[in-house]
Design a protein around this motif. Structure first.
Motif, PDB file in Angstrom:
ATOM      1  N   VAL A 181       8.023  17.222 -48.518  1.00  0.00           N
ATOM      2  CA  VAL A 181       7.737  16.853 -46.915  1.00  0.00           C
ATOM      3  C   VAL A 181       9.156  14.948 -47.064  1.00  0.00           C
ATOM      4  O   VAL A 181       9.282  14.308 -47.937  1.00  0.00           O
ATOM      5  CB  VAL A 181       7.038  15.615 -46.691  1.00  0.00           C
ATOM      6  N   GLU A 182      10.389  15.502 -46.077  1.00  0.00           N
ATOM      7  CA  GLU A 182      11.042  14.996 -45.878  1.00  0.00           C
ATOM      8  C   GLU A 182      10.626  13.528 -44.858  1.00  0.00           C
ATOM      9  O   GLU A 182      10.366  14.047 -44.041  1.00  0.00           O
ATOM     10  CB  GLU A 182      12.724  15.674 -45.411  1.00  0.00           C
ATOM     11  N   PRO A 183      11.192  12.268 -45.293  1.00  0.00           N
ATOM     12  CA  PRO A 183      11.253  11.240 -43.980  1.00  0.00           C
ATOM     13  C   PRO A 183      12.311  11.633 -43.160  1.00  0.00           C
ATOM     14  O   PRO A 183      12.796  11.443 -43.100  1.00  0.00           O
ATOM     15  CB  PRO A 183      11.320   9.904 -45.378  1.00  0.00           C
ATOM     16  N   ILE A 184      11.320  11.223 -42.003  1.00  0.00           N
ATOM     17  CA  ILE A 184      11.783  10.282 -40.647  1.00  0.00           C
ATOM     18  C   ILE A 184      12.598   8.920 -40.751  1.00  0.00           C
ATOM     19  O   ILE A 184      11.127   8.513 -40.607  1.00  0.00           O
ATOM     20  CB  ILE A 184      11.889  11.741 -39.918  1.00  0.00           C
ATOM     21  N   ASP A 185      13.659   8.711 -40.229  1.00  0.00           N
ATOM     22  CA  ASP A 185      13.938   7.553 -39.185  1.00  0.00           C
ATOM     23  C   ASP A 185      13.193   7.488 -38.530  1.00  0.00           C
ATOM     24  O   ASP A 185      12.172   7.865 -37.458  1.00  0.00           O
ATOM     25  CB  ASP A 185      15.417   7.431 -39.204  1.00  0.00           C
ATOM     26  N   GLY A 186      12.016   6.070 -38.170  1.00  0.00           N
ATOM     27  CA  GLY A 186      11.000   5.649 -37.552  1.00  0.00           C
ATOM     28  C   GLY A 186      11.687   5.542 -36.386  1.00  0.00           C
ATOM     29  O   GLY A 186      11.384   5.846 -35.154  1.00  0.00           O
ATOM     30  N   GLU A 187      13.142   5.184 -36.045  1.00  0.00           N
ATOM     31  CA  GLU A 187      13.646   5.480 -34.314  1.00  0.00           C
ATOM     32  C   GLU A 187      13.708   7.034 -34.337  1.00  0.00           C
ATOM     33  O   GLU A 187      13.341   7.634 -32.767  1.00  0.00           O
ATOM     34  CB  GLU A 187      15.220   4.530 -34.573  1.00  0.00           C
ATOM     35  N   GLU A 188      14.001   8.184 -34.909  1.00  0.00           N
ATOM     36  CA  GLU A 188      13.941   9.459 -34.483  1.00  0.00           C
ATOM     37  C   GLU A 188      12.716  10.142 -34.227  1.00  0.00           C
ATOM     38  O   GLU A 188      12.263  10.843 -33.243  1.00  0.00           O
ATOM     39  CB  GLU A 188      14.572  10.260 -35.495  1.00  0.00           C
ATOM     40  N   ALA A 189      11.243   9.462 -34.788  1.00  0.00           N
ATOM     41  CA  ALA A 189      10.743   9.981 -34.280  1.00  0.00           C
ATOM     42  C   ALA A 189       9.471   9.519 -33.366  1.00  0.00           C
ATOM     43  O   ALA A 189       9.599   9.549 -32.485  1.00  0.00           O
ATOM     44  CB  ALA A 189       9.457   9.226 -35.615  1.00  0.00           C
ATOM     45  N   PHE A 190       9.999   8.171 -32.899  1.00  0.00           N
ATOM     46  CA  PHE A 190       9.611   7.328 -31.521  1.00  0.00           C
ATOM     47  C   PHE A 190      10.347   8.863 -30.693  1.00  0.00           C
ATOM     48  O   PHE A 190       9.405   8.988 -29.996  1.00  0.00           O
ATOM     49  CB  PHE A 190      10.379   6.225 -31.243  1.00  0.00           C
ATOM     50  N   LEU A 191      11.671   8.384 -30.879  1.00  0.00           N
ATOM     51  CA  LEU A 191      11.971   9.894 -29.523  1.00  0.00           C
ATOM     52  C   LEU A 191      11.850  11.656 -30.159  1.00  0.00           C
ATOM     53  O   LEU A 191      11.589  11.061 -28.660  1.00  0.00           O
ATOM     54  CB  LEU A 191      13.386  10.292 -30.514  1.00  0.00           C
ATOM     55  N   ARG A 192      11.030  11.326 -30.880  1.00  0.00           N
ATOM     56  CA  ARG A 192      10.537  13.080 -31.189  1.00  0.00           C
ATOM     57  C   ARG A 192       9.326  13.201 -30.331  1.00  0.00           C
ATOM     58  O   ARG A 192       8.585  13.715 -29.304  1.00  0.00           O
ATOM     59  CB  ARG A 192       9.979  13.522 -32.401  1.00  0.00           C
ATOM     60  N   LEU A 193       8.282  12.205 -30.194  1.00  0.00           N
ATOM     61  CA  LEU A 193       6.988  11.425 -29.296  1.00  0.00           C
ATOM     62  C   LEU A 193       7.706  11.332 -28.041  1.00  0.00           C
ATOM     63  O   LEU A 193       6.498  11.624 -26.758  1.00  0.00           O
ATOM     64  CB  LEU A 193       6.935  10.536 -30.452  1.00  0.00           C
ATOM     65  N   LYS A 194       7.811  10.512 -27.750  1.00  0.00           N
ATOM     66  CA  LYS A 194       8.191  10.356 -26.274  1.00  0.00           C
ATOM     67  C   LYS A 194       9.153  11.938 -25.585  1.00  0.00           C
ATOM     68  O   LYS A 194       8.496  11.968 -24.632  1.00  0.00           O
ATOM     69  CB  LYS A 194       9.975   9.501 -26.401  1.00  0.00           C
ATOM     70  N   ALA A 195       9.621  12.371 -26.545  1.00  0.00           N
ATOM     71  CA  ALA A 195       9.756  13.313 -25.737  1.00  0.00           C
ATOM     72  C   ALA A 195       9.318  14.593 -25.444  1.00  0.00           C
ATOM     73  O   ALA A 195       8.576  15.218 -24.683  1.00  0.00           O
ATOM     74  CB  ALA A 195      10.979  14.440 -26.393  1.00  0.00           C
ATOM     75  N   LYS A 196       7.997  14.608 -26.832  1.00  0.00           N
ATOM     76  CA  LYS A 196       7.046  15.703 -26.754  1.00  0.00           C
ATOM     77  C   LYS A 196       5.594  14.294 -25.653  1.00  0.00           C
ATOM     78  O   LYS A 196       5.455  15.723 -24.911  1.00  0.00           O
ATOM     79  CB  LYS A 196       6.215  15.734 -28.229  1.00  0.00           C
ATOM     80  N   THR A 197       5.623  13.755 -25.222  1.00  0.00           N
ATOM     81  CA  THR A 197       4.622  13.512 -24.159  1.00  0.00           C
ATOM     82  C   THR A 197       5.337  14.017 -23.276  1.00  0.00           C
ATOM     83  O   THR A 197       4.591  14.368 -21.942  1.00  0.00           O
ATOM     84  CB  THR A 197       4.662  11.844 -24.293  1.00  0.00           C
ATOM     85  N   ALA A 198       6.516  13.019 -22.307  1.00  0.00           N
ATOM     86  CA  ALA A 198       7.414  14.279 -21.168  1.00  0.00           C
ATOM     87  C   ALA A 198       7.289  15.393 -21.573  1.00  0.00           C
ATOM     88  O   ALA A 198       7.104  15.710 -20.159  1.00  0.00           O
ATOM     89  CB  ALA A 198       8.938  13.523 -21.619  1.00  0.00           C
ATOM     90  N   ALA A 199       7.293  16.063 -22.247  1.00  0.00           N
ATOM     91  CA  ALA A 199       7.128  17.602 -22.212  1.00  0.00           C
ATOM     92  C   ALA A 199       5.679  17.859 -21.578  1.00  0.00           C
ATOM     93  O   ALA A 199       5.210  18.386 -20.973  1.00  0.00           O
ATOM     94  CB  ALA A 199       7.370  18.548 -23.328  1.00  0.00           C
ATOM     95  N   GLN A 200       4.686  17.352 -22.520  1.00  0.00           N
ATOM     96  CA  GLN A 200       3.869  17.613 -21.851  1.00  0.00           C
ATOM     97  C   GLN A 200       2.674  17.072 -20.362  1.00  0.00           C
ATOM     98  O   GLN A 200       2.119  18.086 -19.507  1.00  0.00           O
ATOM     99  CB  GLN A 200       2.244  17.224 -23.009  1.00  0.00           C
ATOM    100  N   ARG A 201       3.590  16.085 -19.921  1.00  0.00           N
ATOM    101  CA  ARG A 201       3.611  16.045 -18.392  1.00  0.00           C
ATOM    102  C   ARG A 201       3.973  16.565 -18.004  1.00  0.00           C
ATOM    103  O   ARG A 201       3.625  16.657 -16.539  1.00  0.00           O
ATOM    104  CB  ARG A 201       4.003  14.401 -18.600  1.00  0.00           C
ATOM    105  N   ASN A 202       4.941  17.313 -18.691  1.00  0.00           N
ATOM    106  CA  ASN A 202       6.294  17.655 -17.033  1.00  0.00           C
ATOM    107  C   ASN A 202       5.209  19.592 -17.018  1.00  0.00           C
ATOM    108  O   ASN A 202       5.475  19.946 -16.595  1.00  0.00           O
ATOM    109  CB  ASN A 202       7.174  17.804 -17.661  1.00  0.00           C
ATOM    110  N   ARG A 203       4.342  19.491 -18.022  1.00  0.00           N
ATOM    111  CA  ARG A 203       4.009  20.893 -17.983  1.00  0.00           C
ATOM    112  C   ARG A 203       3.477  21.682 -16.756  1.00  0.00           C
ATOM    113  O   ARG A 203       2.205  20.567 -16.409  1.00  0.00           O
ATOM    114  CB  ARG A 203       4.058  21.637 -19.109  1.00  0.00           C
ATOM    115  N   PRO A 204       3.406  22.099 -15.591  1.00  0.00           N
ATOM    116  CA  PRO A 204       2.157  22.624 -14.866  1.00  0.00           C
ATOM    117  C   PRO A 204       0.583  22.394 -15.591  1.00  0.00           C
ATOM    118  O   PRO A 204       0.513  23.167 -16.453  1.00  0.00           O
ATOM    119  CB  PRO A 204       2.278  24.114 -14.892  1.00  0.00           C
ATOM    120  N   ALA A 205      -0.518  22.415 -14.809  1.00  0.00           N
ATOM    121  CA  ALA A 205      -2.072  22.442 -15.138  1.00  0.00           C
ATOM    122  C   ALA A 205      -2.558  23.187 -14.841  1.00  0.00           C
ATOM    123  O   ALA A 205      -2.439  24.036 -14.200  1.00  0.00           O
ATOM    124  CB  ALA A 205      -2.150  21.268 -13.639  1.00  0.00           C
TER     125      ALA A 205
END
Length: 80
Positions: A56-80
């Motif tokens: 497994v390759e480590p990822i930068d903390g900032e990159e991890a935060f951005l991925r999490l932020k994008a995933k959260t935004a995608a979940q909020r924007n998907r239809p219920a």
């Protein structure tokens, strides 16, 4: 053992609800805590071994935060 008043109130409530003694409730809680702690340690050791071996390759903390932020935004924007 002295407990904080809030914790003592929760313990008293569990004693009433379960019919167990305070010692039994505390022993049950500690058993669950220790089992969960062992699981977490095992998972962390496994992840460390994966990183150390290169599987497994480590990822930068900032990159991890951005991925999490994008995933959260995608979940909020998907239809219920």
């Amino acid at each position: 053992m002295r407990l904080a008043p809030e914790l003592q109130a929760k313990l008293d409530e569990l004693v009433i609800e379960t019919g167990l003694t305070p010692d039994e409730v505390l022993a049950d809680a500690m058993a669950g805590y220790v089992a969960e702690l062992a699981q977490v340690r095992e998972m962390l050791n496994s992840r460390y071994d994966e990183l150390k071996s290169g599987r497994v390759e480590p990822i930068d903390g900032e990159e991890a935060f951005l991925r999490l932020k994008a995933k959260t935004a995608a979940q909020r924007n998907r239809p219920a």
